[in-house]
Design a protein around this motif. Structure first.
Motif, mmCIF file in Angstrom:
data_model
loop_
_atom_site.group_PDB
_atom_site.id
_atom_site.type_symbol
_atom_site.label_atom_id
_atom_site.label_comp_id
_atom_site.label_asym_id
_atom_site.label_seq_id
_atom_site.Cartn_x
_atom_site.Cartn_y
_atom_site.Cartn_z
ATOM 1 N N VAL A 75 -38.341 69.184 62.874
ATOM 2 C CA VAL A 75 -37.801 67.826 62.772
ATOM 3 C C VAL A 75 -38.740 66.831 63.471
ATOM 4 O O VAL A 75 -39.100 67.005 64.639
ATOM 5 C CB VAL A 75 -36.392 67.750 63.387
ATOM 6 N N LYS A 109 -39.435 62.539 64.140
ATOM 7 C CA LYS A 109 -38.840 61.202 64.140
ATOM 8 C C LYS A 109 -39.827 60.226 64.762
ATOM 9 O O LYS A 109 -40.387 60.490 65.833
ATOM 10 C CB LYS A 109 -37.529 61.208 64.946
ATOM 11 N N CYS A 130 -29.913 62.465 65.692
ATOM 12 C CA CYS A 130 -30.351 62.820 64.339
ATOM 13 C C CYS A 130 -29.387 63.814 63.690
ATOM 14 O O CYS A 130 -29.284 63.865 62.460
ATOM 15 C CB CYS A 130 -31.759 63.417 64.364
ATOM 16 N N HIS A 172 -34.088 61.180 60.657
ATOM 17 C CA HIS A 172 -35.356 61.888 60.847
ATOM 18 C C HIS A 172 -36.203 61.701 59.595
ATOM 19 O O HIS A 172 -35.683 61.596 58.486
ATOM 20 C CB HIS A 172 -35.122 63.378 61.143
#
Length: 258
Positions: free
Chosen positions: A25, A27, A64, A71
């Motif tokens: 993930v 971001k 998220c 994300h």
């Protein structure tokens, strides 16, 4: 060192169901890379305490999970549902994931009872009687049934946070996220909120808790996960993490907070 936080995937010889799966993930906030390839699996019923310095990505990560933050890369799956731009998926996940913030976020113009019943009435389509019944049961559970008809500003900070927990539980969530739930409280109010969270943990709720309350972590956490600069730098049981940290970064951090 970047680590994937994973729990044991076997229990009594059988597979354990993961309720949250996050893979690689990422971001960004503008040019700031807040999450840099975070991977984590959370087993149903697991209690995880997330900690780390300010700006490390820990709050961004849990936000998220229920799409309070979007994300931009990687995969998040909650209870078998992929977090995508599909609004139906987002709404479904949000209805299954409760969240408690450090700033309470109660509606000041609504009574305690109205704050707790609002989502069950609108989202779950419960009757007024059923929603109020659940709300009153939850106010008993968090120890403030007598506050039902007061407004948030008439309550102490600790009482407001207990209302916020009851409000999240009213949706019958499968996962609870806590973002530094005691950091805005006076010291004498912290214990009353932590006691509710301990009770919730013992009931079997899946919980991800961003906090530096080490006593709480020792008592209820299955795992402690440390973030720094958008990655997971170390994770382990409370005993492993607190008494025998492996990374220099974790050792330095713990020296500041213990």
């Amino acid at each position: 060192m970047v680590m994937e936080a994973t729990g044991s995937h076997t229990e009594n010889g059988s597979a354990v169901e993961d309720i949250i799966v996050c893979r690689d993930v990422h971001k960004w906030f503008g040019n700031f890379h807040a999450l840099r390839g975070v991977s984590m699996t959370v087993r149903r019923g697991e209690k995880i305490v997330i900690l780390g310095p300010s700006g490390s990505g820990k709050s961004t990560f849990i936000r998220c999970i229920n799409r309070l933050e979007e994300h931009q890369q990687g995969e998040i799956v909650v209870d078998g549902i992929a977090m995508t731009n599909d609004l139906h998926n987002i709404d479904t996940i949000r209805s299954e994931v409760g969240m408690v913030f450090q700033s309470f976020n109660l509606f000041p113009h609504l009574t305690v009872l109205q704050n707790i019943t609002l989502a069950p009435l609108k989202v779950r389509k419960l009757s007024q009687a059923d929603a109020e019944g659940i709300a009153n049961q939850l106010l008993e559970r968090v120890g403030i049934p007598e506050q039902a008809h007061k407004y948030p500003l008439e309550l102490s900070g600790g009482q407001q946070q207990r209302v916020a927990i009851a409000r999240a539980l009213a949706m019958r969530p499968r996962v609870m996220l806590f973002d530094e739930p005691t950091s805005a409280l006076d010291p004498e109010m912290i214990k009353e909120v932590l006691d509710i969270m301990v009770d919730l943990a013992r009931s079997g709720m899946t919980m991800l808790v961003v906090t530096h309350e080490i006593g709480f972590a020792r008592e209820v956490a299955d795992r402690m996960v440390m973030f720094d600069e958008g990655v997971i730098v170390e994770q382990g049981t409370p005993t492993e993490f607190l008494e025998n940290p492996k990374s220099d970064r974790a050792k330095a951090f713990l020296a500041q907070i213990l």
